[in-house]
Design an enzyme around this catalytic site. Structure first.
Site, PDB file in Angstrom:
ATOM      1  CE  LYS A   1      -9.664   9.502 -18.916  1.00 28.64           C
ATOM      2  NZ  LYS A   1      -9.961  10.772 -18.285  1.00 28.64           N
TER       3      LYS A   1
ATOM      4  NE  ARG B   1      -3.023   0.325   3.224  1.00 25.77           N
ATOM      5  CZ  ARG B   1      -2.414   0.629   4.393  1.00 25.77           C
ATOM      6  NH1 ARG B   1      -1.828   1.781   4.556  1.00 25.77           N
ATOM      7  NH2 ARG B   1      -2.428  -0.244   5.374  1.00 25.77           N
TER       8      ARG B   1
ATOM      9  CE1 TYR C   1     -13.158  12.881 -16.860  1.00 23.46           C
ATOM     10  CE2 TYR C   1     -13.220  12.646 -14.480  1.00 23.46           C
ATOM     11  CZ  TYR C   1     -13.357  12.109 -15.745  1.00 23.46           C
ATOM     12  OH  TYR C   1     -13.694  10.796 -15.871  1.00 23.46           O
TER      13      TYR C   1
ATOM     14  CG  ASP D   1      -6.580  17.306 -14.808  1.00 28.74           C
ATOM     15  OD1 ASP D   1      -5.817  16.792 -15.652  1.00 28.74           O
ATOM     16  OD2 ASP D   1      -7.639  16.765 -14.423  1.00 28.74           O
TER      17      ASP D   1
HETATM   18  C1  LIG Z   1     -10.302  11.110 -17.089  1.00 28.18           C
HETATM   19  C2  LIG Z   1      -9.880  12.366 -16.463  1.00 28.18           C
HETATM   20  C3  LIG Z   1      -9.739  12.454 -15.063  1.00 28.18           C
HETATM   21  C4  LIG Z   1     -10.059  11.293 -14.146  1.00 28.18           C
HETATM   22  O1  LIG Z   1      -9.195  10.230 -14.344  1.00 28.18           O
HETATM   23  P1  LIG Z   1      -9.590   8.698 -13.988  1.00 28.18           P
HETATM   24  O2  LIG Z   1      -8.319   7.982 -14.232  1.00 28.18           O
HETATM   25  O3  LIG Z   1     -10.726   8.302 -14.877  1.00 28.18           O
HETATM   26  O4  LIG Z   1     -10.003   8.698 -12.555  1.00 28.18           O
HETATM   27  C5  LIG Z   1      -9.322  13.663 -14.537  1.00 28.18           C
HETATM   28  N1  LIG Z   1      -9.061  14.732 -15.327  1.00 28.18           N
HETATM   29  C6  LIG Z   1      -9.190  14.677 -16.658  1.00 28.18           C
HETATM   30  C7  LIG Z   1      -8.904  15.883 -17.480  1.00 28.18           C
HETATM   31  C8  LIG Z   1      -9.616  13.502 -17.279  1.00 28.18           C
HETATM   32  O5  LIG Z   1      -9.754  13.455 -18.611  1.00 28.18           O
END
Ligand SMILES: *Cc1c(COP(=O)(O)O)cnc(C)c1O
Length: 403
Positions: A212, A62, A115, A187
């Site tokens: 992504k 963890r 998001y 982000d």
């Molecule tokens: C998909 C996404 C997230 C969340 O990510 P997960 O891996 O699905 O939890 C956060 N910010 C952006 C811009 C995203 O495209």
């Protein structure tokens, strides 16, 4: 300490080599997937020194894991950060990073177009903890500056945004945040470290959904937070206790994906601009949103702070949602799915994907037409994708084509 690849090495080379050599074993050329939950020690004194962090090593899954650490080292170097930590998902990276620093009574300033999951944290969960959230119009720099100057603890940004790819001037936002001593989180999922490094502009923390573009193959979930050592250590401590740990197998898949990140991005970004230009010229298409287009309101800022304009675009259709219903199933080279950033082109209406939680009125207020289609450009040949779009857009049944 891990050995960083030399500073003058290009990102493409770092994507391949960073965080690799020191984690290999048995002369293998690839980082192993270490599935062990715990680590054994015969020397009790040495075990203690590792457990309290005086010696390098692993105790329990963890907290740390060699494969996961290799992933952290690679993203750290790609972002040019002092330190990085990892999470089970991008949302875990966001929620854990916010929870590490926010206290009841604190104030966070952000924007409308974050998001969907992030937006839910702002609208649903933070207010429950008596944290004051102010969301500004995305891309309205004056409004954000005004709100930040009223005092805040965290300024949270996302650029480019989902789904209309709006751009926020990072350098300008850092400047106003520093006036009031606020931390700035960005982000960077859409841009990836290949296209944009927010830390270069004085941002405190860069957050990623590794699910992504970083992974790129739509087969592993993960998240990361990159910044200075002090900040990242605090976030790591929150995460190791609260348990949103990245799985070693996911770390391996993400590491493998990241090795081709710059090549995939190059193809996607080049194709995206061609596709955006094609869509603009098509009679069925109403509006095209892509920061690489000169008429995009964020074009100049994007040109300054990004190296390429990204692999994400969106467009609305003249004949509305009905036309989207007919058009989308006709695409041959696209997954109709909620994901993005994969080697395969991925499409979906904003109303079904990024903004499924909003009402049509809320979407309209955010400038998201019901007929908005989000298009994540894969690594296929650009002309094949354009031909595919062309055949799908040009053969719509008469009934949907209003005259
Ligand atoms: C998909 C996404 C997230 C969340 O990510 P997960 O891996 O699905 O939890 C956060 N910010 C952006 C811009 C995203 O495209």
């Amino acid at each position: 300490m891990n050995q960083d690849t030399p500073r003058n090495i290009q990102r493409s080379t770092k994507a391949v080599w960073a965080g690799e050599k020191e984690y290999r074993a048995h002369g293998a050329t690839q980082v192993p997937v270490v599935h062990s939950v715990a680590y054994t020690y015969d020397d009790l004194d040495y075990w203690y020194e590792v457990a309290v962090g005086n010696e390098k090593g692993h105790i329990y899954g963890r907290n740390t894991n060699p494969t996961v650490e290799s992933f952290e080292q690679k993203i750290k170097e790609l972002e040019g950060a002092e330190a990085a930590t990892s999470f089970s998902t991008g949302m875990a990276a966001i929620s854990n990073s916010l929870s590490t620093f926010l206290r009841p009574g604190d104030r966070i300033v952000s924007m409308n177009d974050t998001y969907g999951g992030t937006n839910k944290i702002f609208s649903e969960f933070l207010p429950q903890l008596n944290i004051n959230v102010t969301l500004c119009e995305t891309g309205n720099h004056e409004e954000i500056e005004k709100e930040v100057r009223k005092g805040c603890n965290i300024l949270y940004l996302e650029t480019p945004t989902n789904p209309t790819v709006k751009i926020t001037d990072i350098e300008r936002m850092v400047k106003v945040a520093k006036e009031v001593g606020a931390l700035v989180f960005v982000d960077n999922t859409f841009a990836t470290p290949i296209n944009q490094n927010p830390l270069e502009y004085g941002v405190d923390l860069v957050i990623h959904s590794a699910t992504k573009f970083l992974g790129g193959h739509a087969d592993a979930l993960g998240g990361a937070a990159c910044g200075n050592k002090d900040l990242v250590e605090k976030i790591f401590h929150y995460r190791e206790i609260n348990g949103a740990t990245m799985d070693p197998m996911a770390a391996y898949l993400l590491l493998r994906g990241m090795k081709t990140l710059h090549l995939r991005l190059k193809q996607s970004c080049e194709s995206a601009l061609k596709i955006a230009e094609f869509l603009e010229s098509h009679e069925q298409v109403d509006k095209v949103f892509y920061p690489g287009l000169k008429n995009h309101p964020g074009h100049d800022i994007a040109q300054r702070q990004m190296r390429q304009f990204g692999g994400m675009l969106s467009f609305s259709m003249k004949d509305g949602l009905e036309a989207v219903r007919d058009f989308l199933p006709r695409l041959e080279f696209a997954n109709r799915a909620a994901n993005l950033g994969a080697v395969e082109t991925t499409v979906g209406p904003a109303r079904t994907t990024s903004h499924v939680e909003n009402t049509p009125e809320e979407r309209a207020a955010l400038g998201i037409p019901e007929s908005l289609v989000r298009y994540s450009v894969g690594i296929e040949d650009a002309d094949d994708l354009i031909n595919d779009l062309n055949q799908a857009l040009s053969n719509l049944p008469e009934t949907t084509t209003k005259t």
